[in-house]
Design an enzyme around this catalytic site. Structure first.
Site, PDB file in Angstrom:
ATOM      1  N   TYR A 193     -12.412  -1.270  -3.534  1.00 23.11           N
ATOM      2  CA  TYR A 193     -12.958  -1.496  -2.186  1.00 23.11           C
ATOM      3  C   TYR A 193     -14.478  -1.343  -2.158  1.00 23.11           C
ATOM      4  O   TYR A 193     -15.043  -1.030  -1.102  1.00 23.11           O
ATOM      5  CB  TYR A 193     -12.308  -0.538  -1.198  1.00 23.11           C
ATOM      6  N   HIS A 217      -2.152  -5.439   1.492  1.00 21.20           N
ATOM      7  CA  HIS A 217      -3.472  -6.025   1.241  1.00 21.20           C
ATOM      8  C   HIS A 217      -3.302  -7.463   0.794  1.00 21.20           C
ATOM      9  O   HIS A 217      -2.308  -7.798   0.132  1.00 21.20           O
ATOM     10  CB  HIS A 217      -4.198  -5.249   0.120  1.00 21.20           C
ATOM     11  N   LYS A 223       0.825  -1.212   0.000  1.00 21.21           N
ATOM     12  CA  LYS A 223       0.000   0.000   0.000  1.00 21.21           C
ATOM     13  C   LYS A 223       0.863   1.269   0.000  1.00 21.21           C
ATOM     14  O   LYS A 223       2.063   1.220   0.290  1.00 21.21           O
ATOM     15  CB  LYS A 223      -0.931  -0.027   1.219  1.00 21.21           C
ATOM     16  N   ASN A 233      -2.033   0.121   6.919  1.00 23.54           N
ATOM     17  CA  ASN A 233      -1.508  -1.148   7.424  1.00 23.54           C
ATOM     18  C   ASN A 233      -0.618  -1.884   6.414  1.00 23.54           C
ATOM     19  O   ASN A 233      -0.498  -3.109   6.466  1.00 23.54           O
ATOM     20  CB  ASN A 233      -2.665  -2.027   7.920  1.00 23.54           C
ATOM     21  N   GLU A 253     -10.041  -9.686  -7.820  1.00 24.98           N
ATOM     22  CA  GLU A 253      -9.016  -8.678  -7.561  1.00 24.98           C
ATOM     23  C   GLU A 253      -7.824  -8.815  -8.517  1.00 24.98           C
ATOM     24  O   GLU A 253      -7.269  -7.812  -8.962  1.00 24.98           O
ATOM     25  CB  GLU A 253      -8.550  -8.780  -6.108  1.00 24.98           C
TER      26      GLU A 253
HETATM   27  P1  IDP Z   1      -8.229  -6.794   5.484  1.00 25.87           P
HETATM   28  O1  IDP Z   1      -7.389  -5.841   4.631  1.00 25.87           O
HETATM   29  O2  IDP Z   1      -7.448  -7.330   6.651  1.00 25.87           O
HETATM   30  O3  IDP Z   1      -8.906  -7.871   4.668  1.00 25.87           O
HETATM   31  P2  IDP Z   1     -10.810  -5.417   5.609  1.00 25.87           P
HETATM   32  O4  IDP Z   1     -11.781  -5.554   6.727  1.00 25.87           O
HETATM   33  O5  IDP Z   1     -11.130  -6.105   4.306  1.00 25.87           O
HETATM   34  O6  IDP Z   1      -9.377  -5.901   6.171  1.00 25.87           O
HETATM   35  O7  IDP Z   1     -10.612  -3.868   5.364  1.00 25.87           O
HETATM   36  C1  IDP Z   1      -9.973  -3.392   4.186  1.00 25.87           C
HETATM   37  C2  IDP Z   1      -9.013  -2.287   4.571  1.00 25.87           C
HETATM   38  O8  IDP Z   1      -9.767  -1.207   5.113  1.00 25.87           O
HETATM   39  C3  IDP Z   1      -8.011  -2.636   5.672  1.00 25.87           C
HETATM   40  O9  IDP Z   1      -6.870  -3.319   5.184  1.00 25.87           O
HETATM   41  C4  IDP Z   1      -7.664  -1.268   6.210  1.00 25.87           C
HETATM   42  O10 IDP Z   1      -6.745  -0.576   5.360  1.00 25.87           O
HETATM   43  C5  IDP Z   1      -9.025  -0.568   6.146  1.00 25.87           C
HETATM   44  N1  IDP Z   1      -9.781  -0.694   7.392  1.00 25.87           N
HETATM   45  C6  IDP Z   1     -10.385  -1.816   7.890  1.00 25.87           C
HETATM   46  N2  IDP Z   1     -10.999  -1.571   9.058  1.00 25.87           N
HETATM   47  C7  IDP Z   1     -10.788  -0.247   9.316  1.00 25.87           C
HETATM   48  C8  IDP Z   1     -11.195   0.630  10.387  1.00 25.87           C
HETATM   49  O11 IDP Z   1     -11.877   0.234  11.338  1.00 25.87           O
HETATM   50  N3  IDP Z   1     -10.773   1.925  10.287  1.00 25.87           N
HETATM   51  C9  IDP Z   1     -10.034   2.393   9.244  1.00 25.87           C
HETATM   52  N4  IDP Z   1      -9.646   1.609   8.212  1.00 25.87           N
HETATM   53  C10 IDP Z   1     -10.012   0.303   8.252  1.00 25.87           C
HETATM   54 MG    MG Z   2     -10.350  -7.645   3.173  1.00 22.76          MG
END
Ligand code: IDP
Ligand code: MG
Length: 137
Positions: free
Chosen positions: A49, A115, A9, A112, A126
């Protein structure tokens, strides 16, 4: 063999962590089948997304994902989807296991570092979002 879509990312690219993450890809036993640097538009980030459209963090997430270059990867391995998610660690870097990519390189639940697809159907969608079949090795 299974394929998954991984993204380094914008936070991890800006932070200079591409080389370290690619090293973990290779030492983790993943074969690189596609790799490209992309700069997503806001609309492209929203499309990627779309499943999170109604979440409170959608606007901030898509702004972040379109804020700078990212690296998209097609990774192949046995059980690649599960194993890549394990290597990344939990979504929230603070809760991710020590040594995981998100713990090491992520700075918040949003920023984070990486992905990974979460299931075979989403991996296919994807991968198709970023790579044409003929581009994949
Ligand atoms: P994942 O990437 O671990 O599969 P997802 O729930 O699919 O997690 O969420 C997609 C992305 O959205 C996450 O990687 C993160 O960058 C962002 N995200 C997820 N939950 C939160 C939140 O509670 N606050 C802000 N950003 C979030
Ligand atoms: Mg996800």
């Amino acid at each position: 063999m299974e394929r998954t879509l991984a993204i380094i990312k914008p936070d991890a690219v800006a932070g200079g962590h591409v080389g370290a993450i690619l090293q973990r890809v290779e030492s983790g036993g993943f074969a690189l089948r596609g790799m490209r640097l992309v700069r997503l538009t806001r609309a492209e980030a929203e499309g990627f997304y779309a499943v999170h459209r109604d979440r409170p963090f959608f606007d901030s997430l898509t702004a972040f994902m379109s804020s700078g270059p990212a690296i998209v990867l097609a990774l192949e391995a046995d059980d690649a989807i599960r194993r890549w998610r394990e290597l990344m660690g939990s979504t929230d870097p603070a809760k991710a296991a020590p040594g995981s990519l998100r713990r090491e390189f992520g700075s918040s639940i949003e920023r984070n570092a990486t992905h990974g697809s979460d299931a075979p159907e989403t991996a296919a969608t994807e991968l198709g979002y970023f790579f044409r079949g003929v581009e994949l090795g």
